[in-house]
Design an enzyme around this catalytic site. Structure first.
Site, PDB file in Angstrom:
ATOM      1  N   GLU A   1       0.815  -1.204   0.000  1.00 40.07           N
ATOM      2  CA  GLU A   1       0.000   0.000   0.000  1.00 40.07           C
ATOM      3  C   GLU A   1       0.851   1.257   0.000  1.00 40.07           C
ATOM      4  O   GLU A   1       1.926   1.290   0.591  1.00 40.07           O
ATOM      5  CB  GLU A   1      -0.904   0.007   1.240  1.00 40.07           C
ATOM      6  CG  GLU A   1      -2.041  -0.975   1.112  1.00 40.07           C
ATOM      7  CD  GLU A   1      -2.769  -1.172   2.433  1.00 40.07           C
ATOM      8  OE1 GLU A   1      -3.973  -0.888   2.471  1.00 40.07           O
ATOM      9  OE2 GLU A   1      -2.131  -1.589   3.409  1.00 40.07           O
TER      10      GLU A   1
ATOM     11  N   CYS B   1       3.574   8.526   1.102  1.00 42.86           N
ATOM     12  CA  CYS B   1       4.113   7.656   2.152  1.00 42.86           C
ATOM     13  C   CYS B   1       4.350   6.285   1.528  1.00 42.86           C
ATOM     14  O   CYS B   1       3.413   5.621   1.094  1.00 42.86           O
ATOM     15  CB  CYS B   1       3.101   7.576   3.296  1.00 42.86           C
ATOM     16  SG  CYS B   1       3.590   6.470   4.631  1.00 42.86           S
TER      17      CYS B   1
ATOM     18  N   CYS C   1       6.552  -6.796   8.143  1.00 40.43           N
ATOM     19  CA  CYS C   1       7.574  -6.155   8.972  1.00 40.43           C
ATOM     20  C   CYS C   1       7.914  -7.068  10.133  1.00 40.43           C
ATOM     21  O   CYS C   1       7.038  -7.727  10.689  1.00 40.43           O
ATOM     22  CB  CYS C   1       7.051  -4.817   9.510  1.00 40.43           C
ATOM     23  SG  CYS C   1       8.280  -3.896  10.480  1.00 40.43           S
TER      24      CYS C   1
ATOM     25  N   CYS D   1       6.361  -4.103  16.705  1.00 40.60           N
ATOM     26  CA  CYS D   1       5.873  -3.075  17.637  1.00 40.60           C
ATOM     27  C   CYS D   1       4.440  -3.446  18.005  1.00 40.60           C
ATOM     28  O   CYS D   1       3.624  -3.745  17.132  1.00 40.60           O
ATOM     29  CB  CYS D   1       5.927  -1.693  16.979  1.00 40.60           C
ATOM     30  SG  CYS D   1       7.612  -1.188  16.575  1.00 40.60           S
TER      31      CYS D   1
ATOM     32  N   CYS E   1       1.241  -1.676  16.485  1.00 48.72           N
ATOM     33  CA  CYS E   1       1.213  -1.411  15.038  1.00 48.72           C
ATOM     34  C   CYS E   1       0.554  -2.538  14.256  1.00 48.72           C
ATOM     35  O   CYS E   1       0.774  -3.710  14.534  1.00 48.72           O
ATOM     36  CB  CYS E   1       2.644  -1.206  14.545  1.00 48.72           C
ATOM     37  SG  CYS E   1       2.760  -0.858  12.781  1.00 48.72           S
TER      38      CYS E   1
ATOM     39  N   SER F   1      11.279   6.623  15.771  1.00 46.76           N
ATOM     40  CA  SER F   1      10.075   6.233  16.502  1.00 46.76           C
ATOM     41  C   SER F   1      10.491   5.855  17.915  1.00 46.76           C
ATOM     42  O   SER F   1      11.009   4.760  18.139  1.00 46.76           O
ATOM     43  CB  SER F   1       9.410   5.038  15.814  1.00 46.76           C
ATOM     44  OG  SER F   1       8.998   5.413  14.525  1.00 46.76           O
TER      45      SER F   1
ATOM     46  N   HIS G   1       8.508   6.655  21.149  1.00 49.75           N
ATOM     47  CA  HIS G   1       7.248   6.187  21.748  1.00 49.75           C
ATOM     48  C   HIS G   1       7.279   5.874  23.239  1.00 49.75           C
ATOM     49  O   HIS G   1       6.254   5.481  23.809  1.00 49.75           O
ATOM     50  CB  HIS G   1       6.684   4.969  21.008  1.00 49.75           C
ATOM     51  CG  HIS G   1       6.515   5.155  19.532  1.00 49.75           C
ATOM     52  ND1 HIS G   1       6.181   6.370  18.953  1.00 49.75           N
ATOM     53  CD2 HIS G   1       6.645   4.293  18.488  1.00 49.75           C
ATOM     54  CE1 HIS G   1       6.108   6.229  17.644  1.00 49.75           C
ATOM     55  NE2 HIS G   1       6.396   4.984  17.334  1.00 49.75           N
TER      56      HIS G   1
ATOM     57  N   CYS H   1      -1.838   6.879   9.622  1.00 52.54           N
ATOM     58  CA  CYS H   1      -0.543   6.407  10.058  1.00 52.54           C
ATOM     59  C   CYS H   1      -0.634   5.103  10.846  1.00 52.54           C
ATOM     60  O   CYS H   1      -1.371   4.994  11.806  1.00 52.54           O
ATOM     61  CB  CYS H   1       0.050   7.494  10.929  1.00 52.54           C
ATOM     62  SG  CYS H   1       1.734   7.210  11.298  1.00 52.54           S
TER      63      CYS H   1
HETATM   64  N1  SAH Z   1       9.412   1.140  10.819  1.00 54.80           N
HETATM   65  C1  SAH Z   1       9.537   2.556  10.744  1.00 54.80           C
HETATM   66  C2  SAH Z   1       8.615   3.212   9.723  1.00 54.80           C
HETATM   67  C3  SAH Z   1       7.200   2.723   9.606  1.00 54.80           C
HETATM   68  S1  SAH Z   1       6.064   3.153  10.872  1.00 54.80           S
HETATM   69  C4  SAH Z   1       9.369   3.164  12.105  1.00 54.80           C
HETATM   70  O1  SAH Z   1       9.095   2.436  13.049  1.00 54.80           O
HETATM   71  O2  SAH Z   1       9.574   4.357  12.255  1.00 54.80           O
HETATM   72  C5  SAH Z   1       5.800   4.875  10.775  1.00 54.80           C
HETATM   73  C6  SAH Z   1       5.333   5.474  12.078  1.00 54.80           C
HETATM   74  O3  SAH Z   1       3.960   5.129  12.355  1.00 54.80           O
HETATM   75  C7  SAH Z   1       6.133   4.986  13.269  1.00 54.80           C
HETATM   76  O4  SAH Z   1       6.435   6.057  14.127  1.00 54.80           O
HETATM   77  C8  SAH Z   1       5.158   4.042  13.913  1.00 54.80           C
HETATM   78  O5  SAH Z   1       5.463   3.803  15.245  1.00 54.80           O
HETATM   79  C9  SAH Z   1       3.846   4.752  13.709  1.00 54.80           C
HETATM   80  N2  SAH Z   1       2.647   3.938  13.936  1.00 54.80           N
HETATM   81  C10 SAH Z   1       2.535   2.612  13.860  1.00 54.80           C
HETATM   82  N3  SAH Z   1       1.282   2.218  14.152  1.00 54.80           N
HETATM   83  C11 SAH Z   1       0.589   3.336  14.430  1.00 54.80           C
HETATM   84  C12 SAH Z   1      -0.760   3.584  14.785  1.00 54.80           C
HETATM   85  N4  SAH Z   1      -1.644   2.600  14.882  1.00 54.80           N
HETATM   86  N5  SAH Z   1      -1.147   4.867  14.989  1.00 54.80           N
HETATM   87  C13 SAH Z   1      -0.261   5.873  14.817  1.00 54.80           C
HETATM   88  N6  SAH Z   1       1.009   5.700  14.480  1.00 54.80           N
HETATM   89  C14 SAH Z   1       1.450   4.446  14.286  1.00 54.80           C
END
Ligand code: SAH
Length: 340
Positions: free
Chosen positions: A90, A103, A110, A114, A117, A212, A214, A331
């Site tokens: 996507e 994006c 992946c 996390c 996610c 990231s 968090h 996101c």
């Molecule tokens: N793997 C990379 C890039 C992909 S994720 C990374 O971790 O940075 C892009 C961003 O979206 C990351 O900051 C991730 O933590 C965030 N993300 C993932 N799931 C999400 C969700 N359900 N709501 C908001 N942000 C989320």
């Protein structure tokens, strides 16, 4: 046959020289691929027939197959593409005040796992090839008929777990004779693969880096981001410092606000202490809830209080607004329903 969209200018130059041609054929090739966006090598008008025949024999110009194209009420568009091997990925296009931002996805699935996610719910099957990342930008711009000005490498996958291909991708879309996406308009986001952050500090394009984070401490970060067990928070911070020292560039810190998990004032305070004195910018992200995950979005009041606390502690911070949630393009929500 190999996709020509895998090739950076340097690689094209090597190719042409190996064919006994002049190196400038490389920049000509880039112009035809990304400016004129040819569909057949026969469209090339400034190369002799033998050179065109080389291209035809050695490279494919195949693009991605668009399976669905959805539009959100706020103008966000989501594309589902099918790859040669049948895998689906996507890509999202966002309309911002400053232009159009894409994006891109970097892996099929992946492995970072996390906990909050949606992407990690499908294990990584493979890295995307450079061409498969490049073509996302090219295809979206064609299908939506817009000039893409910004690219964020924040779709499915961990870009630094597919490092070489992502670096090549950035060089290709940045090329001044091609798509010409300014390095400062490209952002790569990582969950904190420390050795790659260090390596990335040597990369000569001025591309933005986002981390990231968090969570403000190891206990909490271990719980929501298993990668923290391999690269704990103090090492991530050390790598960020190293990167800033080397490049003199500001780093973005992404912080999703998860209700009752990492959104307390105590967490805000701990985060401020952790980041104190670093040239960073904190992006607070409202969590997009994922079916099957036990996390919820923080309340508006808690998000504002968290934001205010960081401000008070003189941390550069912004609260990000979300887009595309009505088409599952927000996101962290990218997850193909078609695969199930
Ligand atoms: N793997 C990379 C890039 C992909 S994720 C990374 O971790 O940075 C892009 C961003 O979206 C990351 O900051 C991730 O933590 C965030 N993300 C993932 N799931 C999400 C969700 N359900 N709501 C908001 N942000 C989320």
């Amino acid at each position: 046959m190999e996709s020509i969209y895998n090739y950076t200018e340097e690689q094209l130059k090597e190719y042409w020289i190996s064919k006994g041609e002049k190196g400038f054929r490389a920049s000509q090739t880039i112009e035809w691929l990304y400016r004129h966006q040819i569909h057949s090598f026969d469209e090339i008008t400034n190369m002799k027939q033998t050179a065109i025949e080389y291209l035809k024999n050695d490279f494919s110009l195949e693009s991605l197959k668009c399976v669905t194209h959805q539009k959100s009420k706020d103008g966000t568009q989501k594309f589902l593409f099918e790859l040669k091997d049948g895998n689906l990925i996507e890509t999202v296009l966002m309309h911002q005040e400053y232009g159009y931002s894409v994006c891109v996805t970097t892996e099929v699935g992946c492995n970072m796992d996390c906990q909050f996610c949606a992407s990690g719910m499908k294990k990584k099957l493979r890295n995307l090839e450079t061409s498969e990342i490049v073509l996302q930008v090219l295809m979206v711009s064609r299908l939506a008929e817009v000039r893409v000005s910004h690219v964020v490498i924040m779709g499915i996958g961990e870009p630094f777990d597919n490092y070489e291909n992502v670096i090549r991708f950035m060089k290709i879309i940045n090329h001044p004779l091609g798509l010409e996406i300014g390095a400062r308009h490209i952002t790569v986001s990582t969950c904190g693969l420390v050795p790659k952050i260090m390596e990335y500090a040597e990369f000569d394009l001025q591309v933005n880096l986002a981390i990231s984070l968090h969570a403000p401490n190891n206990t909490l970060r271990n719980q929501i981001m298993p990668i923290n067990k391999a690269y704990p928070i103090e090492e991530v911070i050390k790598a960020i410092k190293y990167y800033i020292d080397k490049t003199n560039r500001r780093v973005t810190i992404e912080y999703i606000l998860l209700k009752g998990i990492n959104d307390s004032i105590a967490c805000a305070d701990e985060l401020a202490t952790l980041l104190h004195g670093l040239n960073v910018y904190v992006n607070l992200i409202p969590y997009n809830e994922v079916v099957g995950k036990p996390y919820a979005r923080s309340t508006k009041e808690d998000m504002v209080a968290f934001f205010d606390w960081l401000k008070k502690r003189r941390i550069n911070v912004q609260l990000r607004k979300e887009q595309g949630s009505d088409i599952d393009a927000a996101c962290g929500q990218l997850r193909s329903k078609h695969m199930n």
